[in-house]
Enzyme design. Structure first.
Site, PDB file in Angstrom:
ATOM      1  N   LYS A  22       0.848  -1.206   0.000  1.00  0.00           N
ATOM      2  CA  LYS A  22       0.000   0.000   0.000  1.00  0.00           C
ATOM      3  C   LYS A  22       0.878   1.249   0.000  1.00  0.00           C
ATOM      4  O   LYS A  22       0.657   2.180  -0.778  1.00  0.00           O
ATOM      5  CB  LYS A  22      -0.878  -0.001   1.245  1.00  0.00           C
ATOM      6  CG  LYS A  22      -1.595   1.310   1.537  1.00  0.00           C
ATOM      7  CD  LYS A  22      -2.499   1.239   2.747  1.00  0.00           C
ATOM      8  CE  LYS A  22      -1.778   1.455   4.030  1.00  0.00           C
ATOM      9  NZ  LYS A  22      -1.466   2.853   4.385  1.00  0.00           N
ATOM     10  N   ASN A  23       1.906   1.258   0.874  1.00  0.00           N
ATOM     11  CA  ASN A  23       2.690   2.479   1.064  1.00  0.00           C
ATOM     12  C   ASN A  23       3.747   2.704  -0.006  1.00  0.00           C
ATOM     13  O   ASN A  23       4.456   3.708   0.015  1.00  0.00           O
ATOM     14  CB  ASN A  23       3.303   2.503   2.472  1.00  0.00           C
ATOM     15  CG  ASN A  23       2.232   2.697   3.528  1.00  0.00           C
ATOM     16  OD1 ASN A  23       1.079   3.014   3.209  1.00  0.00           O
ATOM     17  ND2 ASN A  23       2.587   2.476   4.774  1.00  0.00           N
ATOM     18  N   CYS A 117      -5.184  12.291  12.539  1.00  0.00           N
ATOM     19  CA  CYS A 117      -5.887  11.002  12.506  1.00  0.00           C
ATOM     20  C   CYS A 117      -5.705  10.391  13.894  1.00  0.00           C
ATOM     21  O   CYS A 117      -5.106  10.986  14.778  1.00  0.00           O
ATOM     22  CB  CYS A 117      -5.324  10.106  11.416  1.00  0.00           C
ATOM     23  SG  CYS A 117      -3.714   9.461  11.826  1.00  0.00           S
ATOM     24  N   ARG A 122      -0.037  14.533  12.716  1.00  0.00           N
ATOM     25  CA  ARG A 122       0.406  14.251  11.344  1.00  0.00           C
ATOM     26  C   ARG A 122       0.562  15.545  10.512  1.00  0.00           C
ATOM     27  O   ARG A 122      -0.052  15.701   9.475  1.00  0.00           O
ATOM     28  CB  ARG A 122      -0.551  13.295  10.642  1.00  0.00           C
ATOM     29  CG  ARG A 122      -0.965  12.059  11.409  1.00  0.00           C
ATOM     30  CD  ARG A 122       0.074  10.971  11.497  1.00  0.00           C
ATOM     31  NE  ARG A 122       0.452  10.369  10.247  1.00  0.00           N
ATOM     32  CZ  ARG A 122      -0.140   9.341   9.655  1.00  0.00           C
ATOM     33  NH1 ARG A 122      -1.218   8.850  10.197  1.00  0.00           N
ATOM     34  NH2 ARG A 122       0.310   8.836   8.530  1.00  0.00           N
ATOM     35  N   PRO A 123       1.290  16.543  10.978  1.00  0.00           N
ATOM     36  CA  PRO A 123       1.457  17.770  10.198  1.00  0.00           C
ATOM     37  C   PRO A 123       2.223  17.518   8.893  1.00  0.00           C
ATOM     38  O   PRO A 123       2.820  16.456   8.718  1.00  0.00           O
ATOM     39  CB  PRO A 123       2.267  18.666  11.127  1.00  0.00           C
ATOM     40  CG  PRO A 123       2.948  17.759  12.066  1.00  0.00           C
ATOM     41  CD  PRO A 123       2.076  16.556  12.212  1.00  0.00           C
ATOM     42  N   ASP A 305       4.796   0.697  12.048  1.00  0.00           N
ATOM     43  CA  ASP A 305       3.587   0.044  11.520  1.00  0.00           C
ATOM     44  C   ASP A 305       3.459  -1.411  11.970  1.00  0.00           C
ATOM     45  O   ASP A 305       2.459  -2.051  11.671  1.00  0.00           O
ATOM     46  CB  ASP A 305       3.567   0.098   9.985  1.00  0.00           C
ATOM     47  CG  ASP A 305       3.301   1.495   9.500  1.00  0.00           C
ATOM     48  OD1 ASP A 305       3.446   1.754   8.291  1.00  0.00           O
ATOM     49  OD2 ASP A 305       2.970   2.364  10.340  1.00  0.00           O
ATOM     50  N   ILE A 327       7.776   7.309  16.963  1.00  0.00           N
ATOM     51  CA  ILE A 327       7.409   8.023  15.739  1.00  0.00           C
ATOM     52  C   ILE A 327       6.137   8.843  15.909  1.00  0.00           C
ATOM     53  O   ILE A 327       6.103  10.029  15.580  1.00  0.00           O
ATOM     54  CB  ILE A 327       7.221   7.030  14.548  1.00  0.00           C
ATOM     55  CG1 ILE A 327       8.477   6.171  14.353  1.00  0.00           C
ATOM     56  CG2 ILE A 327       6.841   7.790  13.281  1.00  0.00           C
ATOM     57  CD1 ILE A 327       9.680   6.901  13.821  1.00  0.00           C
ATOM     58  N   ARG A 397      -8.784  -0.702   4.544  1.00  0.00           N
ATOM     59  CA  ARG A 397      -7.966   0.344   3.917  1.00  0.00           C
ATOM     60  C   ARG A 397      -6.598  -0.204   3.544  1.00  0.00           C
ATOM     61  O   ARG A 397      -5.990   0.242   2.583  1.00  0.00           O
ATOM     62  CB  ARG A 397      -7.776   1.512   4.891  1.00  0.00           C
ATOM     63  CG  ARG A 397      -9.048   2.199   5.289  1.00  0.00           C
ATOM     64  CD  ARG A 397      -8.754   3.421   6.091  1.00  0.00           C
ATOM     65  NE  ARG A 397      -7.738   4.224   5.441  1.00  0.00           N
ATOM     66  CZ  ARG A 397      -7.330   5.400   5.905  1.00  0.00           C
ATOM     67  NH1 ARG A 397      -7.849   5.879   7.013  1.00  0.00           N
ATOM     68  NH2 ARG A 397      -6.416   6.086   5.284  1.00  0.00           N
TER      69      ARG A 397
HETATM   70  C1  EPZ Z   1       4.172   7.038   6.381  1.00  0.00           C
HETATM   71  O1  EPZ Z   1       3.348   8.050   6.944  1.00  0.00           O
HETATM   72  C2  EPZ Z   1       3.283   5.809   6.258  1.00  0.00           C
HETATM   73  N1  EPZ Z   1       2.171   6.099   5.340  1.00  0.00           N
HETATM   74  C3  EPZ Z   1       2.764   5.417   7.642  1.00  0.00           C
HETATM   75  O2  EPZ Z   1       2.004   4.229   7.481  1.00  0.00           O
HETATM   76  C4  EPZ Z   1       3.968   5.130   8.537  1.00  0.00           C
HETATM   77  O3  EPZ Z   1       3.503   4.817   9.831  1.00  0.00           O
HETATM   78  C5  EPZ Z   1       4.873   6.365   8.596  1.00  0.00           C
HETATM   79  O4  EPZ Z   1       5.270   6.738   7.251  1.00  0.00           O
HETATM   80  C6  EPZ Z   1       6.146   6.108   9.409  1.00  0.00           C
HETATM   81  O5  EPZ Z   1       6.841   5.039   8.860  1.00  0.00           O
HETATM   82  C7  EPZ Z   1       2.418   6.098   4.002  1.00  0.00           C
HETATM   83  O6  EPZ Z   1       3.527   5.863   3.550  1.00  0.00           O
HETATM   84  C8  EPZ Z   1       1.245   6.378   3.104  1.00  0.00           C
HETATM   85  P1  EPZ Z   1       6.070  10.467   8.457  1.00  0.00           P
HETATM   86  P2  EPZ Z   1       3.865   9.580   6.963  1.00  0.00           P
HETATM   87  O7  EPZ Z   1       5.922  11.706   7.646  1.00  0.00           O
HETATM   88  O8  EPZ Z   1       4.736   9.815   5.810  1.00  0.00           O
HETATM   89  C9  EPZ Z   1       6.150  13.860  11.771  1.00  0.00           C
HETATM   90  C10 EPZ Z   1       0.135   2.851   7.754  1.00  0.00           C
HETATM   91  O9  EPZ Z   1      -0.330   2.300   8.752  1.00  0.00           O
HETATM   92  N2  EPZ Z   1       6.056  14.799  10.642  1.00  0.00           N
HETATM   93  O10 EPZ Z   1       7.233   9.563   8.191  1.00  0.00           O
HETATM   94  O11 EPZ Z   1       2.664  10.432   7.156  1.00  0.00           O
HETATM   95  C11 EPZ Z   1       4.913  12.971  11.894  1.00  0.00           C
HETATM   96  O12 EPZ Z   1       3.907  13.623  12.663  1.00  0.00           O
HETATM   97  C12 EPZ Z   1       0.594   4.291   7.826  1.00  0.00           C
HETATM   98  O13 EPZ Z   1       0.273   2.296   6.625  1.00  0.00           O
HETATM   99  C13 EPZ Z   1       6.038  16.170  10.895  1.00  0.00           C
HETATM  100  O14 EPZ Z   1       6.067  16.610  12.050  1.00  0.00           O
HETATM  101  O15 EPZ Z   1       4.738   9.599   8.292  1.00  0.00           O
HETATM  102  C14 EPZ Z   1       5.459  11.751  12.598  1.00  0.00           C
HETATM  103  O16 EPZ Z   1       5.520  11.989  13.983  1.00  0.00           O
HETATM  104  C15 EPZ Z   1       0.326   4.873   9.189  1.00  0.00           C
HETATM  105  N3  EPZ Z   1       5.952  17.030   9.846  1.00  0.00           N
HETATM  106  C16 EPZ Z   1       6.874  11.633  12.034  1.00  0.00           C
HETATM  107  O17 EPZ Z   1       7.199  12.942  11.511  1.00  0.00           O
HETATM  108  C17 EPZ Z   1       5.912  16.597   8.530  1.00  0.00           C
HETATM  109  O18 EPZ Z   1       5.847  17.436   7.612  1.00  0.00           O
HETATM  110  C18 EPZ Z   1       7.019  10.614  10.910  1.00  0.00           C
HETATM  111  O19 EPZ Z   1       5.971  10.862   9.996  1.00  0.00           O
HETATM  112  C19 EPZ Z   1       5.934  15.203   8.298  1.00  0.00           C
HETATM  113  C20 EPZ Z   1       6.018  14.328   9.359  1.00  0.00           C
END
Ligand code: EPZ
Length: 417
Positions: A22-23, A117, A122-123, A305, A327, A397
């Site tokens: 998916k990702n 969410c 998730r900013p 995950d 995370i 999903r």
């Molecule tokens: C990706 O989400 C995955 N989703 C998530 O999988 C996964 O848990 C996550 O990466 C971590 O591995 C997809 O790839 C579609 P991040 P993402 O940006 O990219 C903070 C699932 O279950 N952050 O790596 O949204 C954020 O809040 C999903 O399949 C900022 O602060 O995660 C988090 O604490 C859930 N500002 C950390 O960084 C930003 O601009 C990592 O988030 C971006 C992120």
């Protein structure tokens, strides 16, 4: 709303095929926005999130053709509406992945902020900062990210934290920028590498994907290609945990353990025998597992995950385990539901201590997010009696035909509409 009824206590046995990731599919399908030529993808999983993305792309003017089986062709030659509306983005936050490609291809984009969410705020500030550093005028107004620029310029980007979709968005934007972009502190996840491989096949010039420094030399345009989506390592890990917790013996095909070292290590520490083949992975579980402590962190460390699934596994293991979630700020929602099944879990901030119990008792529980739902399924498979899991749209999903695949492994599972 659909529910899942599981009668626990049956060891899983047999063989199932793992679907496409998916990702990896979500960012890779968005990459089709970067070219006027049709792009074909295979091994695309049939998931609700993927269907949502197809609707989002179609309303932008992209032609979506789902072939037989797992093949999809996207044609963005008719892209004429660089808009991602709130009604669609709120149901799937990964929609933010259209931002980079739209700005690169159209010079403008209007993408709803995804909003938080269950697992956290998730900013997307890193996505925005990176595009601004590449010369885009980016404002957040009325809940939308509004971006515009005649053409992005290559820049040196440094993300404050490792962000998977942040790295993916900026890498896609940089493909058509004027000059070279360097992304420092880049995410090293295998899905980022799969996206980079697809972009290179479309004519992008990218090096360093898989490391924390990715270099992208912008080109004038990209062309079509055919790309096979990589296997879903989290789906793989989820079924490995299901087999482990039920004392089963299972073989998963169309996947490999090469992206799951941290997870396989923990399963072996728990007492499982895991063997890897070229395109398959097999697991044989002991009658009772040992507790395993873990700490989530960016790839190649233990993936966030898989945290919820391992919490379920630790609920019935021998001993005590400490689980640190580094995370996301609120990714223990499954704990209170597992406690309803009789689990002994204590939460203190981003740390959970799990004391294994002899057995869990089936009960009615509620899914809150995708991986929390998976952990409830795993617990239900081993709990005594019947477990009813409500709100399983979360599961649909991210897991293709989960009830069919579990039933194929001998589980007693029924979907109630
Ligand atoms: C990706 O989400 C995955 N989703 C998530 O999988 C996964 O848990 C996550 O990466 C971590 O591995 C997809 O790839 C579609 P991040 P993402 O940006 O990219 C903070 C699932 O279950 N952050 O790596 O949204 C954020 O809040 C999903 O399949 C900022 O602060 O995660 C988090 O604490 C859930 N500002 C950390 O960084 C930003 O601009 C990592 O988030 C971006 C992120």
């Amino acid at each position: 709303m659909d529910k899942l009824l599981i009668a626990g206590g049956r060891p899983l046995a047999g063989e199932i095929a793992i679907s496409g990731a998916k990702n990896a599919a979500l960012p890779i399908l968005c990459a089709a926005l970067l070219t006027r030529e049709p792009v074909t993808f295979t091994n695309v999983p049939r998931l609700n999130d993927i269907a949502t993305l197809f609707k989002l792309l179609a309303q932008m003017g992209v032609k979506v053709e789902r072939g037989a089986g797992d093949e999809v062709t996207l044609d963005a030659s008719g892209l004429d509406n660089p808009l991602a509306p709130y009604e669609m983005v709120k149901t799937m936050r990964a929609s933010i992945l259209v931002l980079g490609p739209l700005v690169a291809r159209c010079g403008e984009a209007r993408v709803s902020l995804p909003g938080g969410c269950a697992i956290g705020a998730r900013p997307v500030d890193q996505h925005i900062r990176g595009l601004q550093a590449m010369g885009a005028d980016v404002r957040v107004e009325h809940g939308y990210v509004q971006a515009s620029v005649p053409r992005l310029k290559g820049a040196r980007l440094f993300t404050d934290m490792v962000t998977v979709t942040g790295t993916e968005n900026l890498m896609m934007a940089a493909c058509l920028a004027d000059g070279e972009t360097v992304i420092e502190n880049a995410a090293r996840e295998p899905e980022v590498v799969d996206l980079a491989n697809c972009l290179v096949a479309m004519g992008a010039q990218i090096s360093g994907a898989g490391s924390d420094v990715i270099r992208i030399r912008g080109v004038e345009r990209l062309h079509g290609t055919t790309h096979r989506i990589m296997p879903d390592r989290i789906e793989t890990g989820t079924y490995l945990c299901a087999a482990a917790v039920t004392g089963g013996e299972v073989r998963l095909t169309g996947t490999s353990s090469c992206y799951l070292d941290a997870v396989v290590d923990k399963l072996m520490d728990a007492g499982c025998d895991v063997t890897s083949e070229r395109e398959a992975i097999r697991i044989k579980a002991p009658a009772r597992l040992n507790s395993v402590s873990l700490r989530t962190a960016p790839y190649p460390a233990f993936p966030t995950d898989m945290q919820a699934q391992f919490m379920a596994l630790n609920c019935v293991a021998q001993g005590a385990a400490m689980i640190r979630e580094t995370i996301f700020e609120n990714r223990f929602m499954h704990a209170v539901e597992l406690q309803r099944l009789g689990a002994d879990i204590r939460i203190d901030g981003n740390t959970a201590v799990v004391h294994g119990v002899e057995r869990l008792q089936g009960a009615t529980v509620m899914a809150t997010d995708l991986r929390a739902s998976a952990s409830l399924v795993i617990a239900g498979l081993v709990a005594e009696g019947e477990t009813t899991i409500e709100r399983i749209y979360h599961l649909d999903r991210g897991y293709e035909r989960l009830d069919d695949k579990l039933a194929a492994l001998g589980a007693s599972v029924r979907r109630l509409s």
